[in-house]
Write a protein that holds these residues in place. Structure first.
Motif, PDB file in Angstrom:
ATOM      1  N   TYR A 183      82.598  56.758   3.357  1.00  0.00           N
ATOM      2  CA  TYR A 183      81.777  57.454   2.362  1.00  0.00           C
ATOM      3  C   TYR A 183      82.432  57.412   0.989  1.00  0.00           C
ATOM      4  O   TYR A 183      83.665  57.432   0.870  1.00  0.00           O
ATOM      5  N   ALA A 184      81.608  57.415  -0.010  1.00  0.00           N
ATOM      6  CA  ALA A 184      82.101  57.630  -1.362  1.00  0.00           C
ATOM      7  C   ALA A 184      82.621  59.065  -1.458  1.00  0.00           C
ATOM      8  O   ALA A 184      82.090  59.978  -0.809  1.00  0.00           O
ATOM      9  N   ASP A 185      83.642  59.260  -2.273  1.00  0.00           N
ATOM     10  CA  ASP A 185      84.228  60.593  -2.406  1.00  0.00           C
ATOM     11  C   ASP A 185      83.189  61.616  -2.867  1.00  0.00           C
ATOM     12  O   ASP A 185      83.243  62.787  -2.492  1.00  0.00           O
ATOM     13  N   SER A 186      82.245  61.172  -3.656  1.00  0.00           N
ATOM     14  CA  SER A 186      81.254  62.083  -4.226  1.00  0.00           C
ATOM     15  C   SER A 186      80.299  62.667  -3.196  1.00  0.00           C
ATOM     16  O   SER A 186      79.649  63.686  -3.458  1.00  0.00           O
ATOM     17  N   VAL A 187      80.205  62.036  -2.012  1.00  0.00           N
ATOM     18  CA  VAL A 187      79.265  62.527  -1.000  1.00  0.00           C
ATOM     19  C   VAL A 187      79.956  62.938   0.289  1.00  0.00           C
ATOM     20  O   VAL A 187      79.313  63.472   1.194  1.00  0.00           O
ATOM     21  N   LYS A 188      81.245  62.712   0.358  1.00  0.00           N
ATOM     22  CA  LYS A 188      81.995  63.009   1.579  1.00  0.00           C
ATOM     23  C   LYS A 188      81.867  64.489   1.926  1.00  0.00           C
ATOM     24  O   LYS A 188      82.026  65.358   1.077  1.00  0.00           O
ATOM     25  N   GLY A 189      81.557  64.756   3.196  1.00  0.00           N
ATOM     26  CA  GLY A 189      81.387  66.125   3.652  1.00  0.00           C
ATOM     27  C   GLY A 189      79.978  66.664   3.486  1.00  0.00           C
ATOM     28  O   GLY A 189      79.649  67.714   4.032  1.00  0.00           O
ATOM     29  N   ARG A 190      79.152  65.941   2.729  1.00  0.00           N
ATOM     30  CA  ARG A 190      77.758  66.381   2.519  1.00  0.00           C
ATOM     31  C   ARG A 190      76.758  65.409   3.138  1.00  0.00           C
ATOM     32  O   ARG A 190      75.689  65.824   3.596  1.00  0.00           O
ATOM     33  N   PHE A 191      77.068  64.129   3.124  1.00  0.00           N
ATOM     34  CA  PHE A 191      76.165  63.100   3.648  1.00  0.00           C
ATOM     35  C   PHE A 191      76.718  62.554   4.958  1.00  0.00           C
ATOM     36  O   PHE A 191      77.939  62.465   5.158  1.00  0.00           O
ATOM     37  N   THR A 192      75.814  62.152   5.841  1.00  0.00           N
ATOM     38  CA  THR A 192      76.197  61.538   7.104  1.00  0.00           C
ATOM     39  C   THR A 192      75.337  60.312   7.354  1.00  0.00           C
ATOM     40  O   THR A 192      74.101  60.407   7.342  1.00  0.00           O
ATOM     41  N   ILE A 193      75.990  59.186   7.572  1.00  0.00           N
ATOM     42  CA  ILE A 193      75.274  57.951   7.903  1.00  0.00           C
ATOM     43  C   ILE A 193      75.298  57.761   9.407  1.00  0.00           C
ATOM     44  O   ILE A 193      76.305  58.059  10.073  1.00  0.00           O
ATOM     45  N   SER A 194      74.200  57.283   9.950  1.00  0.00           N
ATOM     46  CA  SER A 194      74.123  57.001  11.381  1.00  0.00           C
ATOM     47  C   SER A 194      73.155  55.846  11.583  1.00  0.00           C
ATOM     48  O   SER A 194      72.437  55.449  10.660  1.00  0.00           O
ATOM     49  N   ARG A 195      73.155  55.306  12.773  1.00  0.00           N
ATOM     50  CA  ARG A 195      72.237  54.211  13.076  1.00  0.00           C
ATOM     51  C   ARG A 195      71.834  54.260  14.529  1.00  0.00           C
ATOM     52  O   ARG A 195      72.571  54.753  15.381  1.00  0.00           O
ATOM     53  N   ASP A 196      70.663  53.713  14.791  1.00  0.00           N
ATOM     54  CA  ASP A 196      70.140  53.568  16.143  1.00  0.00           C
ATOM     55  C   ASP A 196      69.753  52.094  16.280  1.00  0.00           C
ATOM     56  O   ASP A 196      68.689  51.683  15.813  1.00  0.00           O
ATOM     57  N   ASN A 197      70.638  51.329  16.881  1.00  0.00           N
ATOM     58  CA  ASN A 197      70.393  49.883  16.979  1.00  0.00           C
ATOM     59  C   ASN A 197      69.182  49.563  17.855  1.00  0.00           C
ATOM     60  O   ASN A 197      68.521  48.543  17.649  1.00  0.00           O
ATOM     61  N   ALA A 198      68.902  50.413  18.811  1.00  0.00           N
ATOM     62  CA  ALA A 198      67.730  50.192  19.661  1.00  0.00           C
ATOM     63  C   ALA A 198      66.445  50.283  18.842  1.00  0.00           C
ATOM     64  O   ALA A 198      65.454  49.620  19.153  1.00  0.00           O
ATOM     65  N   LYS A 199      66.472  51.117  17.797  1.00  0.00           N
ATOM     66  CA  LYS A 199      65.305  51.279  16.926  1.00  0.00           C
ATOM     67  C   LYS A 199      65.434  50.455  15.651  1.00  0.00           C
ATOM     68  O   LYS A 199      64.536  50.485  14.806  1.00  0.00           O
ATOM     69  N   ASN A 200      66.554  49.753  15.512  1.00  0.00           N
ATOM     70  CA  ASN A 200      66.778  48.936  14.311  1.00  0.00           C
ATOM     71  C   ASN A 200      66.636  49.783  13.044  1.00  0.00           C
ATOM     72  O   ASN A 200      66.025  49.353  12.057  1.00  0.00           O
ATOM     73  N   THR A 201      67.209  50.974  13.092  1.00  0.00           N
ATOM     74  CA  THR A 201      67.042  51.945  12.010  1.00  0.00           C
ATOM     75  C   THR A 201      68.378  52.573  11.649  1.00  0.00           C
ATOM     76  O   THR A 201      69.200  52.855  12.521  1.00  0.00           O
ATOM     77  N   VAL A 202      68.552  52.793  10.360  1.00  0.00           N
ATOM     78  CA  VAL A 202      69.729  53.464   9.830  1.00  0.00           C
ATOM     79  C   VAL A 202      69.273  54.733   9.108  1.00  0.00           C
ATOM     80  O   VAL A 202      68.192  54.739   8.501  1.00  0.00           O
ATOM     81  N   TYR A 203      70.086  55.762   9.167  1.00  0.00           N
ATOM     82  CA  TYR A 203      69.728  57.048   8.574  1.00  0.00           C
ATOM     83  C   TYR A 203      70.805  57.509   7.594  1.00  0.00           C
ATOM     84  O   TYR A 203      71.983  57.141   7.714  1.00  0.00           O
ATOM     85  N   LEU A 204      70.397  58.332   6.672  1.00  0.00           N
ATOM     86  CA  LEU A 204      71.336  59.009   5.782  1.00  0.00           C
ATOM     87  C   LEU A 204      70.894  60.459   5.682  1.00  0.00           C
ATOM     88  O   LEU A 204      69.874  60.756   5.053  1.00  0.00           O
TER      89      LEU A 204
END
Length: 121
Positions: A58-79
């Motif tokens: 994460y960029a320092d500016s968003v660390k602790g507030r944003f979370t990235i995740s992905r579901d490869n079965a759905k071919n989708t990434v989340y923020l």
């Protein structure tokens, strides 16, 4: 091939969840990243996740507030964006890279069209 959704207008302190759906090809072996660009500013790195979800960065500016995740079965990434601040206002883009956990836009080959996030104070 990458389509973002979930942007909108939210008050400071609020939350939004961005999604990035891939079509036409599978991105399960790619590093996926989120970038943002505010008016008059350069595109900046926000977060990245490895193909196997074992690594995130994460960029320092968003660390602790944003979370990235992905579901490869759905071919989708989340923020997941929490505790949003007015300075988070920008167009948010997802992108795919063959490079490992890159923070450099030029190393991302596939890009979505962006989704707008506006945080009011």
């Amino acid at each position: 091939q990458l389509v973002e959704s979930g942007g909108g207008l939210v008050q400071a302190g609020g939350s939004l969840r961005l999604s990035c759906a891939a079509s036409g090809r599978t991105f399960s072996s790619y590093t996926m990243g989120w970038f943002r660009q505010a008016p008059g500013k350069e595109r900046e790195f926000v977060a990245a996740i490895s193909w196997n979800t074992r690594s995130t960065y994460y960029a320092d500016s968003v660390k602790g507030r944003f979370t990235i995740s992905r579901d490869n079965a759905k071919n989708t990434v989340y923020l997941q964006m929490n505790s949003l601040k007015p300075e988070d206002t920008a167009d948010y883009y997802c992108a795919a890279s063959v490079a490992s956990m890159s923070t450099t836009p030029s190393e991302y080959y596939y890009w979505g069209q962006g989704t707008q996030v506006t945080v009011s104070s």
